[in-house]
Design a protein around this motif. Structure first.
Motif, PDB file in Angstrom:
ATOM      1  N   ALA A 314      87.583  41.606-148.300  1.00  0.00           N
ATOM      2  CA  ALA A 314      86.536  40.721-147.771  1.00  0.00           C
ATOM      3  C   ALA A 314      86.097  41.164-146.382  1.00  0.00           C
ATOM      4  O   ALA A 314      84.898  41.167-146.063  1.00  0.00           O
ATOM      5  N   ALA A 315      87.063  41.542-145.539  1.00  0.00           N
ATOM      6  CA  ALA A 315      86.732  41.940-144.175  1.00  0.00           C
ATOM      7  C   ALA A 315      85.939  43.245-144.151  1.00  0.00           C
ATOM      8  O   ALA A 315      84.926  43.360-143.453  1.00  0.00           O
ATOM      9  N   THR A 316      86.396  44.252-144.903  1.00  0.00           N
ATOM     10  CA  THR A 316      85.700  45.536-144.875  1.00  0.00           C
ATOM     11  C   THR A 316      84.339  45.460-145.567  1.00  0.00           C
ATOM     12  O   THR A 316      83.380  46.080-145.117  1.00  0.00           O
ATOM     13  N   ARG A 317      84.243  44.700-146.645  1.00  0.00           N
ATOM     14  CA  ARG A 317      82.948  44.569-147.316  1.00  0.00           C
ATOM     15  C   ARG A 317      81.928  43.898-146.411  1.00  0.00           C
ATOM     16  O   ARG A 317      80.777  44.345-146.301  1.00  0.00           O
ATOM     17  N   SER A 318      82.330  42.796-145.774  1.00  0.00           N
ATOM     18  CA  SER A 318      81.389  42.078-144.920  1.00  0.00           C
ATOM     19  C   SER A 318      80.980  42.922-143.716  1.00  0.00           C
ATOM     20  O   SER A 318      79.817  42.912-143.289  1.00  0.00           O
ATOM     21  N   ARG A 319      81.943  43.701-143.161  1.00  0.00           N
ATOM     22  CA  ARG A 319      81.609  44.577-142.042  1.00  0.00           C
ATOM     23  C   ARG A 319      80.677  45.705-142.495  1.00  0.00           C
ATOM     24  O   ARG A 319      79.727  46.065-141.789  1.00  0.00           O
ATOM     25  N   LEU A 323      76.980  46.413-140.926  1.00  0.00           N
ATOM     26  CA  LEU A 323      76.592  47.716-140.385  1.00  0.00           C
ATOM     27  C   LEU A 323      75.371  48.272-141.114  1.00  0.00           C
ATOM     28  O   LEU A 323      74.470  48.862-140.494  1.00  0.00           O
ATOM     29  N   ALA A 324      75.333  48.100-142.440  1.00  0.00           N
ATOM     30  CA  ALA A 324      74.182  48.579-143.214  1.00  0.00           C
ATOM     31  C   ALA A 324      72.908  47.835-142.821  1.00  0.00           C
ATOM     32  O   ALA A 324      71.835  48.445-142.694  1.00  0.00           O
ATOM     33  N   ALA A 331      66.799  45.854-134.940  1.00  0.00           N
ATOM     34  CA  ALA A 331      66.368  44.765-134.056  1.00  0.00           C
ATOM     35  C   ALA A 331      66.493  43.383-134.694  1.00  0.00           C
ATOM     36  O   ALA A 331      66.143  42.369-134.074  1.00  0.00           O
ATOM     37  N   ASP A 332      66.991  43.327-135.925  1.00  0.00           N
ATOM     38  CA  ASP A 332      67.029  42.042-136.653  1.00  0.00           C
ATOM     39  C   ASP A 332      68.485  41.560-136.755  1.00  0.00           C
ATOM     40  O   ASP A 332      69.171  41.791-137.752  1.00  0.00           O
ATOM     41  N   SER A 333      68.936  40.862-135.720  1.00  0.00           N
ATOM     42  CA  SER A 333      70.327  40.397-135.705  1.00  0.00           C
ATOM     43  C   SER A 333      70.574  39.312-136.758  1.00  0.00           C
ATOM     44  O   SER A 333      71.690  39.185-137.277  1.00  0.00           O
ATOM     45  N   GLU A 334      69.541  38.522-137.076  1.00  0.00           N
ATOM     46  CA  GLU A 334      69.714  37.470-138.087  1.00  0.00           C
ATOM     47  C   GLU A 334      70.003  38.068-139.461  1.00  0.00           C
ATOM     48  O   GLU A 334      70.802  37.536-140.231  1.00  0.00           O
ATOM     49  N   PHE A 335      69.347  39.175-139.773  1.00  0.00           N
ATOM     50  CA  PHE A 335      69.592  39.856-141.042  1.00  0.00           C
ATOM     51  C   PHE A 335      71.030  40.376-141.101  1.00  0.00           C
ATOM     52  O   PHE A 335      71.721  40.239-142.115  1.00  0.00           O
ATOM     53  N   ALA A 336      71.506  40.933-139.990  1.00  0.00           N
ATOM     54  CA  ALA A 336      72.879  41.434-139.939  1.00  0.00           C
ATOM     55  C   ALA A 336      73.886  40.291-140.075  1.00  0.00           C
ATOM     56  O   ALA A 336      74.908  40.418-140.768  1.00  0.00           O
ATOM     57  N   ASP A 337      73.616  39.161-139.401  1.00  0.00           N
ATOM     58  CA  ASP A 337      74.498  37.995-139.513  1.00  0.00           C
ATOM     59  C   ASP A 337      74.581  37.509-140.956  1.00  0.00           C
ATOM     60  O   ASP A 337      75.665  37.218-141.478  1.00  0.00           O
ATOM     61  N   ALA A 382      70.886  42.927-152.932  1.00  0.00           N
ATOM     62  CA  ALA A 382      70.900  44.382-153.081  1.00  0.00           C
ATOM     63  C   ALA A 382      71.972  45.005-152.192  1.00  0.00           C
ATOM     64  O   ALA A 382      72.704  45.907-152.618  1.00  0.00           O
ATOM     65  N   LEU A 383      72.074  44.512-150.958  1.00  0.00           N
ATOM     66  CA  LEU A 383      73.113  45.027-150.052  1.00  0.00           C
ATOM     67  C   LEU A 383      74.511  44.756-150.600  1.00  0.00           C
ATOM     68  O   LEU A 383      75.410  45.585-150.480  1.00  0.00           O
TER      69      LEU A 383
END
Length: 433
Positions: A314-319, A323-324, A331-337, A382-383
Motif C-alpha cells: 500500500a505504501a509503495t503503490r501510493s507513493r 510520483l507519477a 504544478a498540480d499538487s491536488e492531482f498528486a494528493d 488509469a494511474l
C-alpha cells in the motif's frame, strides 16, 4: 457493568480456531430496556473473542479497545443503531482526552465502582456533564457515603440486583428517586427481580432475564503502533500540516481510521474528502491526537509493520502513484494528493476483508477516487492500473500509452518504482522498528 458470563453464543470458540479468530476484533453489547420493554440503549462490553465472556486484565485498555472497535472498526451505526452506548470508564480514562472522541449524544460514561470520589473527580465529572455527557454510576449496592458524594455528578445509577439485599434495593430506589436520578436495575436474572424493579419505579432494566450479550465482530486492522508513536511525537511538538501529512502517507491503516473519524457523527461534515490535507484540517490536530492515543492503547502490535507485506504494498503503490502524478503534472499538487489517496485505499478492502464498494461507501472519499478504485475509471483509475501492472513487474508502457500518458515510459516508471521502494525502505531504517 463488568460481566462474567462463561457461556458461548457464538458458532465457534476462539480457542479452537486461533488463526481465524486473530484476524477479527470483537465487541459485546447487551440491551438496556425501558419500562415498556423497548430497547433504550446498549452496554458495550470488551470481548477478546467470539466466546461470550470478558477476560480483562486492564480496565483502561479494555475500554480503549471497545471504543476504538466501535468507532473505527465495526462502526457506531452498526453497533448502536440510533441508540446510546454505555461504556465502562476507569479513573485513568476519565481524566484522559480519549473520552472526547466519543460523541456525548451517543455514549454514556459508566463510572466503575473502583473509581473513588475526591475533589478532582467531582470537577472532572462536572466538566464532562457540561460537555454533554451523561454519567452513570456502576454496580451500586449499598447506601454509602461515597454514593452520596457522587450523586450530584451522576445522571443514572445502576443498582446491582445480584449483590443488593431486597430491603436495601427499596431504600436505595426511594432515596435515588428523591434526588431525581434515573434508576437502572442491572443483573436482573429472574421474573421476580424484574417485577420488583418495575414496582419500585426503576426506569431502565438490564440483565440475562432479558438478553445475554451479543458478540459483534469485524476484521482486525494491521498493527498501527509504530506509526502512531511517530504521529504522536509530531503532534506533541505542534508539527505543521505538511509534516503530519508526510507521516500519515506512510501509514495507510492510520489514514483509514482518520477517514472514519472524519465521517463519524461527531463531525457530520457532509462533504467528500479528496486529500490527506483536507482530512487533517477537517479533523483538527487535537482530535487526531486523541484518536492516535486511543488506537495506540488498543493496538496489540502483533505484526511489525515493516514485516507486513500489505503495508509495504500500500505504501509503495501510493507513493508510486504520487510520483507519477507529479511527473505528469508538476504544478498540480491536488492531482498528486488524489493519486496518493487512490493508492492507499485501493487495498483497504483486503485489510477489512470486504469489497471495495462496501468499504469506500463508508469513508466519504471524493467520487473520482472511488470510481478509480472500483471501476478503474478516469485518470486516477488509469494511474492505479499502471501502478498495479508496474508493481507486479509487468510492462505498463502500453497501459500508459492507452491512457494518454506517453510520458510514463518504461525507464521513467522503473525509476519511479525504485524511488517509491527507497522511500519506504528509508523510513523503515530511520524508524528503527
Amino acid at each position: 457493568m463488568r460481566d462474567a458470563f462463561a457461556g458461548s453464543s457464538a458458532g465457534y470458540a476462539e480457542h479452537e480456531h486461533p488463526d481465524l479468530a486473530a484476524q477479527y476484533v470483537y465487541v459485546g453489547r447487551q440491551p438496556i430496556l425501558d419500562r415498556d420493554g423497548a430497547l433504550h440503549a446498549y452496554e458495550l462490553l470488551f470481548r477478546a473473542g467470539t466466546y461470550n465472556y470478558a477476560e480483562i486484565s486492564d480496565d483502561a485498555q479494555a475500554t480503549a479497545q471497545v471504543v476504538a472497535r466501535t468507532i473505527g472498526g465495526i462502526g457506531v451505526p452498526a453497533v448502536l443503531g440510533q441508540h446510546r452506548g454505555f461504556v465502562n470508564i476507569d479513573r485513568a480514562l476519565l481524566f484522559s482526552d480519549i473520552v472526547h472522541l466519543m460523541p456525548p449524544e451517543r455514549f454514556v460514561l459508566e463510572i466503575l465502582e473502583t473509581v473513588h470520589y475526591d475533589a478532582s473527580l467531582a470537577r472532572r465529572l462536572h466538566e464532562l456533564r457540561r460537555a454533554g455527557f451523561q454519567v452513570a454510576l456502576d454496580d451500586v449496592h449499598d447506601l454509602s457515603d461515597e454514593l452520596s458524594a457522587m450523586l450530584p455528578y451522576a445522571d443514572i445509577v445502576k443498582i446491582d440486583f445480584l449483590q443488593t439485599p431486597r430491603r436495601t434495593v427499596a431504600k436505595l430506589a426511594a432515596m435515588l428517586r428523591a434526588h431525581g436520578k434515573t434508576l437502572l436495575a442491572e443483573k436482573v436474572e429472574t421474573r421476580e427481580d424484574f417485577a420488583l424493579a418495575h414496582q419500585l419505579g426503576f426506569d431502565l432494566f438490564q440483565g440475562y432475564f432479558f438478553a445475554r450479550p451479543q458478540v459483534l465482530a469485524a476484521p482486525r486492522n494491521r498493527s498501527l503502533r509504530p506509526g502512531l508513536l511517530r504521529l504522536l511525537a509530531l503532534l506533541s511538538r505542534d508539527a505543521g500540516i505538511v509534516e503530519l501529512e508526510a507521516e500519515l502517507k506512510l501509514n495507510p491503516g492510520v489514514v483509514v481510521q482518520l477517514l472514519r473519524l472524519v465521517n463519524s457523527s461527531a463531525f457530520g461534515l457532509g462533504r467528500n474528502i479528496a486529500s490527506l490535507r483536507e482530512a487533517i484540517i477537517a479533523t483538527g490536530t487535537r482530535q487526531i491526537a486523541r484518536w492516535a492515543q486511543l488506537l495506540l492503547y488498543a493496538d496489540t502490535g502483533e505484526l511489525p509493520w515493516r514485516a507486513d507485506p500489505l503495508v509495504h504494498l500500500a505504501a509503495t503503490r501510493s507513493r508510486f502513484m504520487e510520483l507519477a502524478a507529479n511527473w505528469l503534472r508538476p504544478a498540480d499538487s491536488e492531482f498528486a494528493d488524489a493519486a496518493f489517496m487512490t493508492g492507499i485505499f485501493s487495498l483497504v478492502h483486503i485489510v477489512l476483508d470486504s469489497t471495495p464498494d462496501a468499504v469506500l461507501e463508508k469513508l466519504g472519499l471524493a467520487p473520482q477516487i472511488c470510481e478509480a478504485i472500483v471501476a478503474r475509471k478516469g485518470e486516477l483509475g488509469a494511474l492505479l492500473l499502471i501502478a498495479e501492472v508496474a508493481g507486479e513487474g509487468g510492462d505498463a508502457a502500453p497501459v500508459a500509452r492507452a491512457a494518454g500518458f506517453p510520458a510514463l515510459t518504461p525507464d521513467v516508471m522503473s525509476e519511479l518504482n525504485l524511488s517509491a521502494a527507497a522511500w519506504f525502505g528509508a523510513h523503515v531504517a530511520e524508524s528503527g522498528v
